[in-house]
Design an enzyme around this catalytic site. Structure first.
Site, PDB file in Angstrom:
ATOM      1  N   LYS A 105      16.029  79.189  44.484  1.00 12.27           N
ATOM      2  CA  LYS A 105      16.259  78.284  45.639  1.00 12.27           C
ATOM      3  C   LYS A 105      15.261  78.520  46.749  1.00 12.27           C
ATOM      4  CE  LYS A 105      19.084  82.022  45.799  1.00 12.27           C
ATOM      5  NZ  LYS A 105      19.945  82.677  44.857  1.00 12.27           N
ATOM      6  N   LYS A 205      19.874  76.791  50.045  1.00 15.58           N
ATOM      7  CA  LYS A 205      20.708  75.969  49.154  1.00 15.58           C
ATOM      8  C   LYS A 205      21.123  74.661  49.818  1.00 15.58           C
ATOM      9  CE  LYS A 205      22.422  80.142  46.857  1.00 15.58           C
ATOM     10  NZ  LYS A 205      23.402  81.217  46.944  1.00 15.58           N
TER      11      LYS A 205
END
Ligand code: NDP
Ligand code: HSE
Length: 436
Positions: A105, A205
């Site tokens: 991520k 995220k």
């Protein structure tokens, strides 16, 4: 049909989970994918451990460059992590015509626009289900399952380490440092847990979810990020008394004038399902205009839960390998030429309710002065709690919950409140979300 060939970069926690689950469930996975998925080569700095983990069944190399350039490899799975060597290897894999699956991520939140553009030009896929909320298929849900909706907002507990720490602080009344050590011992937190506890991992995220939900480029540098390091146990306790739990939420919300993108400790009514997500579990709440609220819950980290998402991507890529690139689901859900330049709003423009705690002299008129300042700033009070002062100590804590208001109004009011002689401490300000 011959199996599709995979090159695995990094056989640490997630890499070994991926290797093991793929091996264990290979027949079931082949039936779903339409052909076998075979890890042909593994690159890891520790080749001895890699050979042990793979049992001598695959090639093992120390230089990942040998994998991303190897002609027989169709898909490169990047499970090294970080923005440095991982970026170089992913771009090199794309340049060599490989599809890429990654759980990284950090890499995509920071360099996603460059990577997706390179992949588009080359006609290859970059799949990243494991990058957000580990085993929960939230990328699939946002990109495909909810595609009919105008998504209105997303709020998620998307970092297991911090959720574990907050749960333990609340349940056992422990302080932050003690629980952090426990989280490290249990393997939830990274060896260097800064990304977890400072909210950076959650911001990576939510940045990815925001881009997919609203059809905009990835904009991590515009996200507002606050972790849990400054949160004190007393606020967790007072929140509880007022019927709230404090969670580190990643929030992104569509507004008329832009998009909110933020991570911070947040008071959530204790009656909400998401407020009851405890320990290292993750949950993501998505509000769409047609479907209403949907909630996704599960393990956000760990070898096999994360492997579950990595392998789902491998199956997707295997199925779509030969499809016309124009007929694939776009990386960010919207067609690349349809991404919009909607601005990410500065935090001062965010609208929220607020929890304000202050230590005051316990004397007549103090409360009246504070409420006057709030009223003059146009801030409406929703609830208030005044703690009894201890004997011999003419001081007390006042906690005020406000209705929805613009952050800059609250900040201005706080400056005025802190200037009062009867207010003895800086005001603690936490945001609150009703999530209804
Ligand atoms: P690990 O540190 O456990 O594994 C990384 C592996 O990559 C190690 O074996 C490491 O070797 C190896 N490595 C490092 N540099 C190189 C290199 N230049 N060439 C080849 N191999 C290299 O990390 P995780 O498995 O935990 O995480 C992998 C990715 O997945 C990260 O992006 C992480 O953010 C993401 N992720 C992790 C989750 C989890 O639960 N752990 C959940 C969701 C996503 P060595 O140990 O010798 O340095
Ligand atoms: N450190 C992360 C967490 C791992 O605690 O959620 C999963 O991304």
């Amino acid at each position: 049909m011959n199996p599709i060939k995979v090159g695995l970069l990094g056989i640490g926690t997630v890499g070994s989970g991926t290797f093991n689950v793929l091996k264990r469930n290979q027949e079931e996975i082949r039936r779903r994918a339409g052909r076998g998925i075979e890890i042909a080569v593994v690159a890891d700095l520790n080749t001895e451990r890699a050979r042990e983990l793979t049992g001598g069944t695959v090639d093992v190399v120390s230089d990942a460059n040998d994998v991303v350039t190897r002609p027989d490899i169709d898909i490169v799975v990047e499970l090294i992590g970080g923005y440095g060597i991982a970026r170089e290897l992913v771009l090199k894999a794309i340049e060599n015509g490989k599809h890429v699956v990654t759980a990284n991520k950090a890499l995509l939140a920071v360099h996603g626009n460059e990577i997706f553009e390179a992949a588009r030009k080359k006609g290859v896929i970059v799949a990243f289900e494991a990058a957000v909320a580990g085993g929960i298929p939230i990328i699939k849900a946002l990109r495909e399952g909810l595609t009919a909706n105008r998504i209105q907002w997303i709020a998620g507990i998307i970092n297991g380490t911090t959720n574990f720490i907050l749960s333990e602080m609340r349940d056992k009344g422990l302080d932050f440092e003690t629980v952090l050590k426990e989280a490290q011992q249990l393997g939830y937190a990274e060896a260097d847990p800064t990304f977890d506890i400072e909210g950076i991992d959650a911001a990576h995220k939510v940045t990815l979810m925001s881009a997919i939900a609203f059809g905009m480029p990835v904009q991590f540098d515009r996200a507002h990020v606050e972790g849990i390091t400054k949160l004190s146990a007393i606020d967790i306790k007072y929140a509880e008394e007022l019927g709230y739990r404090i969670k580190l939420l990643g929030i992104t919300r569509r507004r008329e004038d832009g998009v909110e993108l933020r991570v911070h400790p947040t008071l959530v009514p204790a009656s909400r399902l998401i407020a009851n997500v405890e320990g290292a579990m993750n949950a993501v709440l998505v509000q769409g205009d047609a479907v209403g609220a949907t909630l996704y819950y599960g393990k956000g980290a760990g070898a096999e839960p994360t492997a579950s998402a990595v392998i789902a991507d491998l199956v997707d890529v295997t199925r779509l390998h030969t499809a016309d690139p124009n007929h694939r689901v776009p990386h960010l859900a919207f067609q690349p030429d349809e991404l919009s330049n909607v601005p990410v709003l500065p935090i001062e423009e965010v609208t929220s309710s607020y929890y304000l705690r202050m230590r005051v002299s316990d004397e007549t008129g103090v409360l009246a002065e504070i409420t006057r300042i709030l009223a003059e700033a146009g801030i409406s009070i929703d609830a208030m709690l005044q703690k009894e002062s201890r004997e011999g100590e003419p001081q007390t804590d006042i906690i005020i919950l406000t209705h929805l208001t613009r952050e800059k109004q609250v900040n201005a009011a706080i400056r005025s409140i802190e200037a009062l002689q009867t207010v003895l401490s800086p005001v603690t300000r936490l945001r609150m979300e009703e999530l209804n």
